[in-house]
Scaffold this active site. Structure first.
Site, PDB file in Angstrom:
ATOM      1  N   LYS A  69       6.040  36.011  23.008  1.00  0.00           N
ATOM      2  CA  LYS A  69       6.573  35.034  23.973  1.00  0.00           C
ATOM      3  C   LYS A  69       7.521  34.002  23.336  1.00  0.00           C
ATOM      4  O   LYS A  69       8.468  33.565  23.979  1.00  0.00           O
ATOM      5  CB  LYS A  69       5.418  34.294  24.658  1.00  0.00           C
ATOM      6  N   ASN A  90       8.110  34.453  29.436  1.00  0.00           N
ATOM      7  CA  ASN A  90       7.268  35.573  29.879  1.00  0.00           C
ATOM      8  C   ASN A  90       8.046  36.569  30.738  1.00  0.00           C
ATOM      9  O   ASN A  90       7.567  37.657  31.027  1.00  0.00           O
ATOM     10  CB  ASN A  90       6.017  35.066  30.624  1.00  0.00           C
ATOM     11  N   GLY A 135      -0.997  27.827  24.558  1.00  0.00           N
ATOM     12  CA  GLY A 135       0.214  28.232  25.266  1.00  0.00           C
ATOM     13  C   GLY A 135       0.094  28.067  26.774  1.00  0.00           C
ATOM     14  O   GLY A 135       1.022  27.587  27.432  1.00  0.00           O
ATOM     15  N   ALA A 136      -1.059  28.437  27.325  1.00  0.00           N
ATOM     16  CA  ALA A 136      -1.239  28.339  28.776  1.00  0.00           C
ATOM     17  C   ALA A 136      -1.228  26.874  29.205  1.00  0.00           C
ATOM     18  O   ALA A 136      -0.633  26.522  30.230  1.00  0.00           O
ATOM     19  CB  ALA A 136      -2.542  29.011  29.187  1.00  0.00           C
ATOM     20  N   GLY A 244      -8.537  32.081  38.951  1.00  0.00           N
ATOM     21  CA  GLY A 244      -7.355  32.253  38.119  1.00  0.00           C
ATOM     22  C   GLY A 244      -6.532  33.506  38.391  1.00  0.00           C
ATOM     23  O   GLY A 244      -5.411  33.637  37.887  1.00  0.00           O
TER      24      GLY A 244
HETATM   25  P1  ATR Z   1      -3.339  30.629  25.367  1.00  0.00           P
HETATM   26  O1  ATR Z   1      -1.918  30.990  25.070  1.00  0.00           O
HETATM   27  O2  ATR Z   1      -4.050  31.630  26.237  1.00  0.00           O
HETATM   28  O3  ATR Z   1      -3.499  29.229  25.867  1.00  0.00           O
HETATM   29  P2  ATR Z   1      -4.176  29.819  22.724  1.00  0.00           P
HETATM   30  O4  ATR Z   1      -2.839  29.236  22.458  1.00  0.00           O
HETATM   31  O5  ATR Z   1      -4.843  30.592  21.647  1.00  0.00           O
HETATM   32  O6  ATR Z   1      -4.127  30.785  23.980  1.00  0.00           O
HETATM   33  O7  ATR Z   1      -5.160  28.642  23.221  1.00  0.00           O
HETATM   34  C1  ATR Z   1      -6.503  28.855  23.478  1.00  0.00           C
HETATM   35  C2  ATR Z   1      -7.152  27.536  23.937  1.00  0.00           C
HETATM   36  O8  ATR Z   1      -8.565  27.771  24.107  1.00  0.00           O
HETATM   37  C3  ATR Z   1      -7.030  26.428  22.914  1.00  0.00           C
HETATM   38  O9  ATR Z   1      -6.989  25.192  23.583  1.00  0.00           O
HETATM   39  C4  ATR Z   1      -8.319  26.581  22.123  1.00  0.00           C
HETATM   40  O10 ATR Z   1      -8.735  25.426  21.439  1.00  0.00           O
HETATM   41  P3  ATR Z   1      -8.201  25.119  19.938  1.00  0.00           P
HETATM   42  O11 ATR Z   1      -6.819  24.588  20.082  1.00  0.00           O
HETATM   43  O12 ATR Z   1      -9.148  24.138  19.410  1.00  0.00           O
HETATM   44  O13 ATR Z   1      -8.239  26.447  19.219  1.00  0.00           O
HETATM   45  C5  ATR Z   1      -9.290  26.924  23.228  1.00  0.00           C
HETATM   46  N1  ATR Z   1     -10.480  27.606  22.709  1.00  0.00           N
HETATM   47  C6  ATR Z   1     -10.586  28.915  22.390  1.00  0.00           C
HETATM   48  N2  ATR Z   1     -11.831  29.184  21.935  1.00  0.00           N
HETATM   49  C7  ATR Z   1     -12.519  28.005  21.959  1.00  0.00           C
HETATM   50  C8  ATR Z   1     -13.862  27.618  21.616  1.00  0.00           C
HETATM   51  N3  ATR Z   1     -14.748  28.500  21.158  1.00  0.00           N
HETATM   52  N4  ATR Z   1     -14.211  26.323  21.792  1.00  0.00           N
HETATM   53  C9  ATR Z   1     -13.340  25.404  22.266  1.00  0.00           C
HETATM   54  N5  ATR Z   1     -12.051  25.713  22.606  1.00  0.00           N
HETATM   55  C10 ATR Z   1     -11.654  26.998  22.450  1.00  0.00           C
END
Ligand code: ATR
Length: 277
Positions: A69, A90, A135-136, A244
């Site tokens: 992306k 996207n 990212g989301a 969602g």
């Molecule tokens: P996307 O593009 O789908 O948003 P991403 O950039 O990997 O994917 O972001 C995932 C989000 O979920 C982040 O906010 C992440 O928190 P961190 O920035 O601290 O990594 C959150 N997330 C994923 N697993 C988590 C967990 N076990 N506990 C708390 N937050 C989590």
């Protein structure tokens, strides 16, 4: 021969889990369009070559997903303001001369999903609480601000990521710790989970909704399960909930319209087709 056949697809690594082929495939069939929407597994190393080649093969455009992306945005010839703001693309559309136009439709998909179920809802109704800063979240926070949210409170496990987002997206964003959620919840108009927590196979999202206002709208971008624990709890508390799946469906519509020349409908029939795929 692909002459006369309209082609589009989705590029990612991995790509097998993508719901986009079922989604676009359903629309192609419904509107009787002589076209194909193809899932393509392409590695990072090959992405630039593939992007140059697809227009020559008759493709009108493609969706791009993880991990392409950001690089898609860098390789594009023109980019929309919202894609630039989000820092990721996207939806790519190819011109007749093979130039690449990059857009990001995640934010408008997010807003359209909520507004389809609650037409009166506006981000300007009040403060938003956004869980996550990946990212989301970037696309969703941009959309909330564009729709007039007076304040967006960002909560993320890794605080520095929410601080980065605040620094880039502006003054209406406030960074807060997870533990403070119960204190602000009664004054929140919109809650959005943008993390993967609560998804099948992931850890649960632990959040205390005791102070949730009945007027609050709660949206989860996780759609497997369709009704997440967050949405179940919010529903029990009497709040408005939006799942969602609709964001995925609505973000796909602008690309389909550009490539295949037909504005597609997002309805229950489509939801069923995608869920059963
Ligand atoms: P996307 O593009 O789908 O948003 P991403 O950039 O990997 O994917 O972001 C995932 C989000 O979920 C982040 O906010 C992440 O928190 P961190 O920035 O601290 O990594 C959150 N997330 C994923 N697993 C988590 C967990 N076990 N506990 C708390 N937050 C989590």
């Amino acid at each position: 021969m692909t002459e006369g056949v309209q082609l589009a697809g989705v590029i990612g690594d991995p790509i097998g889990h993508s719901k986009s082929p079922a989604l676009h495939g359903h629309w192609l069939k419904r509107y009787g369009i002589n076209g194909h929407y193809i899932p393509m597994h392409v590695t990072r190393d090959d992405f630039a070559d593939v992007l140059k080649t697809l227009p020559k093969m008759g493709f009108r455009g493609v969706n791009v997903t993880v991990p392409h992306k950001e690089i898609a945005l860098q390789l594009a010839d023109t980019i929309t303001d919202r894609a630039a703001l989000i820092g990721a693309a996207n939806t790519l559309t190819f011109t007749s001369t093979g130039k690449v136009q990059a857009d990001n439709t995640d934010g408008i998909g997010f807003l359209a999903n909520i507004k389809q179920k609650y037409p009166e809802w506006r981000a300007s109704n009040g403060s938003a609480l956004v869980l996550g800063a990946g990212g989301a979240a970037r696309a969703i926070v941009s959309a909330l601000l564009a729709d007039g949210a007076p304040e967006v409170i960002l909560v993320n496990r890794t605080r520095s990521r929410s601080e980065n987002l605040r620094d880039q997206l502006g003054a209406r964003i406030k960074v807060m710790d997870w533990t403070k959620i119960p204190q602000v919840l009664p004054d929140i108009a919109t809650v959005v989970n943008t993390t993967s927590l609560g998804m099948v196979g992931q850890q649960p999202l632990n959040i205390d909704l005791a102070g949730l206002n009945k007027e609050t709208l709660v949206n989860d971008i996780v759609y497997a399960p369709l009704k997440t624990e967050l949405l179940l709890q919010a529903e029990q508390a009497g709040a408005h909930i939006v799942d969602g799946l609709g964001m995925l469906l609505h973000q796909a519509a602008p690309g389909f319209e550009r490539w295949f020349g037909q504005r597609p409908e997002v309805d229950d029939e489509l939801r069923k087709a995608v869920l059963s795929a």
